[in-house]
Motif scaffolding. Structure first.
Motif, PDB file in Angstrom:
ATOM      1  N   ALA A 102       0.825  -1.211   0.000  1.00 38.65           N
ATOM      2  CA  ALA A 102       0.000   0.000   0.000  1.00 38.65           C
ATOM      3  C   ALA A 102       0.857   1.258   0.000  1.00 38.65           C
ATOM      4  CB  ALA A 102      -0.931  -0.008   1.210  1.00 38.65           C
ATOM      5  N   LEU A 103       1.900   1.269   0.811  1.00 39.80           N
ATOM      6  CA  LEU A 103       2.779   2.437   0.875  1.00 39.80           C
ATOM      7  C   LEU A 103       3.559   2.605  -0.423  1.00 39.80           C
ATOM      8  CD1 LEU A 103       4.054   2.007   4.537  1.00 39.80           C
ATOM      9  CD2 LEU A 103       2.483   3.768   3.697  1.00 39.80           C
ATOM     10  N   ALA A 104       4.017   1.488  -0.995  1.00 39.27           N
ATOM     11  CA  ALA A 104       4.751   1.566  -2.254  1.00 39.27           C
ATOM     12  C   ALA A 104       3.865   2.084  -3.378  1.00 39.27           C
ATOM     13  CB  ALA A 104       5.305   0.193  -2.625  1.00 39.27           C
ATOM     14  N   ALA A 105       2.557   1.841  -3.264  1.00 43.31           N
ATOM     15  CA  ALA A 105       1.616   2.316  -4.273  1.00 43.31           C
ATOM     16  C   ALA A 105       1.202   3.763  -4.050  1.00 43.31           C
ATOM     17  CB  ALA A 105       0.376   1.416  -4.294  1.00 43.31           C
ATOM     18  N   GLY A 106       1.692   4.387  -2.993  1.00 43.75           N
ATOM     19  CA  GLY A 106       1.396   5.796  -2.751  1.00 43.75           C
ATOM     20  C   GLY A 106       0.177   6.060  -1.899  1.00 43.75           C
ATOM     21  N   HIS A 107      -0.419   5.005  -1.329  1.00 44.02           N
ATOM     22  CA  HIS A 107      -1.575   5.193  -0.454  1.00 44.02           C
ATOM     23  C   HIS A 107      -1.133   5.678   0.920  1.00 44.02           C
ATOM     24  CE1 HIS A 107      -4.111   3.279  -3.416  1.00 44.02           C
ATOM     25  NE2 HIS A 107      -3.354   2.193  -3.401  1.00 44.02           N
ATOM     26  N   ALA A 108      -1.974   6.453   1.574  1.00 46.69           N
ATOM     27  CA  ALA A 108      -1.738   6.859   2.957  1.00 46.69           C
ATOM     28  C   ALA A 108      -2.345   5.789   3.861  1.00 46.69           C
ATOM     29  CB  ALA A 108      -2.381   8.212   3.236  1.00 46.69           C
ATOM     30  N   VAL A 109      -1.575   5.307   4.806  1.00 46.10           N
ATOM     31  CA  VAL A 109      -2.014   4.194   5.636  1.00 46.10           C
ATOM     32  C   VAL A 109      -1.961   4.565   7.113  1.00 46.10           C
ATOM     33  CG1 VAL A 109      -1.622   1.785   6.278  1.00 46.10           C
ATOM     34  CG2 VAL A 109      -1.162   2.533   3.935  1.00 46.10           C
ATOM     35  N   THR A 110      -3.044   4.242   7.816  1.00 47.08           N
ATOM     36  CA  THR A 110      -3.056   4.294   9.270  1.00 47.08           C
ATOM     37  C   THR A 110      -3.083   2.855   9.768  1.00 47.08           C
ATOM     38  OG1 THR A 110      -4.280   6.384   9.313  1.00 47.08           O
ATOM     39  CG2 THR A 110      -4.274   5.074  11.333  1.00 47.08           C
ATOM     40  N   ALA A 111      -2.074   2.460  10.523  1.00 45.52           N
ATOM     41  CA  ALA A 111      -1.982   1.105  11.046  1.00 45.52           C
ATOM     42  C   ALA A 111      -2.315   1.120  12.526  1.00 45.52           C
ATOM     43  CB  ALA A 111      -0.585   0.536  10.824  1.00 45.52           C
ATOM     44  N   VAL A 112      -3.366   0.414  12.902  1.00 43.07           N
ATOM     45  CA  VAL A 112      -3.751   0.301  14.307  1.00 43.07           C
ATOM     46  C   VAL A 112      -3.148  -0.995  14.845  1.00 43.07           C
ATOM     47  CG1 VAL A 112      -5.648   0.149  15.961  1.00 43.07           C
ATOM     48  CG2 VAL A 112      -5.889   1.567  13.918  1.00 43.07           C
ATOM     49  N   VAL A 113      -2.226  -0.883  15.777  1.00 43.31           N
ATOM     50  CA  VAL A 113      -1.501  -2.055  16.293  1.00 43.31           C
ATOM     51  C   VAL A 113      -1.381  -1.956  17.806  1.00 43.31           C
ATOM     52  CG1 VAL A 113      -0.195  -2.417  14.165  1.00 43.31           C
ATOM     53  CG2 VAL A 113       0.726  -0.922  15.936  1.00 43.31           C
ATOM     54  N   ARG A 114      -1.317  -3.097  18.456  1.00 44.54           N
ATOM     55  CA  ARG A 114      -1.139  -3.101  19.913  1.00 44.54           C
ATOM     56  C   ARG A 114       0.279  -2.712  20.302  1.00 44.54           C
ATOM     57  NH1 ARG A 114      -3.389  -8.885  21.587  1.00 44.54           N
ATOM     58  NH2 ARG A 114      -2.303  -9.383  19.646  1.00 44.54           N
ATOM     59  N   ASP A 115       1.252  -3.069  19.463  1.00 43.00           N
ATOM     60  CA  ASP A 115       2.648  -2.771  19.763  1.00 43.00           C
ATOM     61  C   ASP A 115       3.284  -2.051  18.579  1.00 43.00           C
ATOM     62  OD1 ASP A 115       5.280  -2.657  20.506  1.00 43.00           O
ATOM     63  OD2 ASP A 115       5.597  -4.838  20.591  1.00 43.00           O
TER      64      ASP A 115
END
Length: 248
Positions: A52-65
Motif C-alpha cells: 500500500a505504501l509503495a503504491a502511494g496510499h496513505a495508511v493508518t496502522a492500528v496495532v497493539r505494539d
C-alpha cells in the motif's frame, strides 16, 4: 485452512517492500487512497502495509505494539504512514481516527489455538460501529476457506479439512463464522475474503477468485498475493457484499 498470521520481522518487511516496488501503482488503481489497517504486524498485514505504501496510499496502522511495525528504513515507502497504538477490542483508542479514510482492511488473527477468541467477531463489530459513526463505507476483512468444505474437492482433502484442520483451528473458525454472520447483516460495502493455506511465497499477481462460490482445487496462496488482492479489491464494486475465495 487458516488465514491466521504469525509474528513477523523486519526481514519479512524488506521482502514485502522489494516485491511491492513493481506492483500496482496508485495511479493504476484509480487514485491514492487513505486506508486504515488492522493486523498490520501479522504475516499478511506486513505485506499489505508495504504494498500500500509503495503504491502511494496513505495508511493508518492500528496495532497493539507500534514497535513491531517495520522501521521506515526497511519499507522503501512512498505513501505516508501513521502508526496508532490500539486494540481492536477497545475502540476507544482508535475510533476517532477513522474519519476521512476511504476503506478499512482487516487482517486480524489469533495465534492461540487452545482457547476461544472473540477477536474476529467482536473486533469486527467494533470496526463496523466506528465505520458507521465516521461515515466510512468500505470494508475488506479476512476469513478462511477452511470454514466450509467444498463437496467437489477430493474425498481425502475433505477428510483432512474436517477431521484435522477444522478441529485444530476450531476456536478461530468458530469466531470467524460469527464474524461473517455479523458482516453479512451490515449495510456497508463489505467484502469477506477467504484464502486457503497461506505461505511465505513471492508476489506473483497470478491467482484465481470466486465470488459467492467455491474455487476448485484451492490449495494455497502466498501472503504477498493475498495482500495484493486486498489492495486491488478496495475499488472493486463487483465484490461489494460478497464472500470471495482467493487461491492459486
Amino acid at each position: 485452512m487458516t488465514a491466521r498470521d504469525e509474528t513477523t520481522t523486519d526481514q519479512a518487511a524488506n521482502q514485502a517492500a522489494n516485491q511491492a516496488t513493481d506492483q500496482v501503482t496508485a495511479t493504476a488503481a484509480g487514485r491514492a487512497r487513505k486506508l486504515l489497517v488492522f493486523g498490520a504486524t501479522g504475516g499478511t498485514g506486513v505485506q499489505l502495509l508495504a504494498q500500500a505504501l509503495a503504491a502511494g496510499h496513505a495508511v493508518t496502522a492500528v496495532v497493539r505494539d507500534p514497535g513491531r511495525v517495520p522501521a521506515p528504513a526497511s519499507r522503501k515507502a512512498d505513501g505516508p504512514l501513521t502508526v496508532l497504538r490500539g486494540d481492536v477490542l477497545d475502540a476507544a483508542g482508535w475510533r476517532s481516527a477513522l474519519a476521512g479514510h476511504d476503506a478499512v482492511l482487516s487482517c486480524l488473527g489469533s495465534t492461540d489455538r487452545r482457547r476461544p477468541t472473540t477477536v474476529y467477531s467482536q473486533g469486527t463489530l467494533n470496526i463496523l460501529a466506528a465505520m458507521h459513526e465516521a461515515g466510512v463505507s468500505r470494508l475488506l476483512c479476512l476469513s478462511s476457506a477452511g470454514l466450509e468444505t467444498d463437496p467437489g474437492i477430493p474425498l481425502a482433502q475433505r477428510l483432512v479439512t474436517r477431521l484435522v484442520i477444522q478441529r485444530l483451528y476450531r476456536h478461530g473458525y468458530a469466531d470467524m463464522a460469527r464474524m461473517e454472520a455479523v458482516v453479512r447483516t451490515d449495510d456497508t460495502a463489505w467484502t469477506v475474503v477467504r484464502p486457503p493455506m497461506l505461505t511465505d511465497g513471492p508476489l506473483t499477481r497470478r491467482y484465481r477468485t470466486a465470488e459467492n462460490a467455491h474455487l476448485t482445487a484451492a490449495t494455497s496462496l502466498s501472503r504477498a498475493d493475498l495482500a495484493h488482492y486486498l489492495l486491488t479489491g478496495v475499488g472493486d464494486r463487483r465484490t461489494h457484499r460478497a464472500v470471495v475465495e482467493v487461491s492459486y
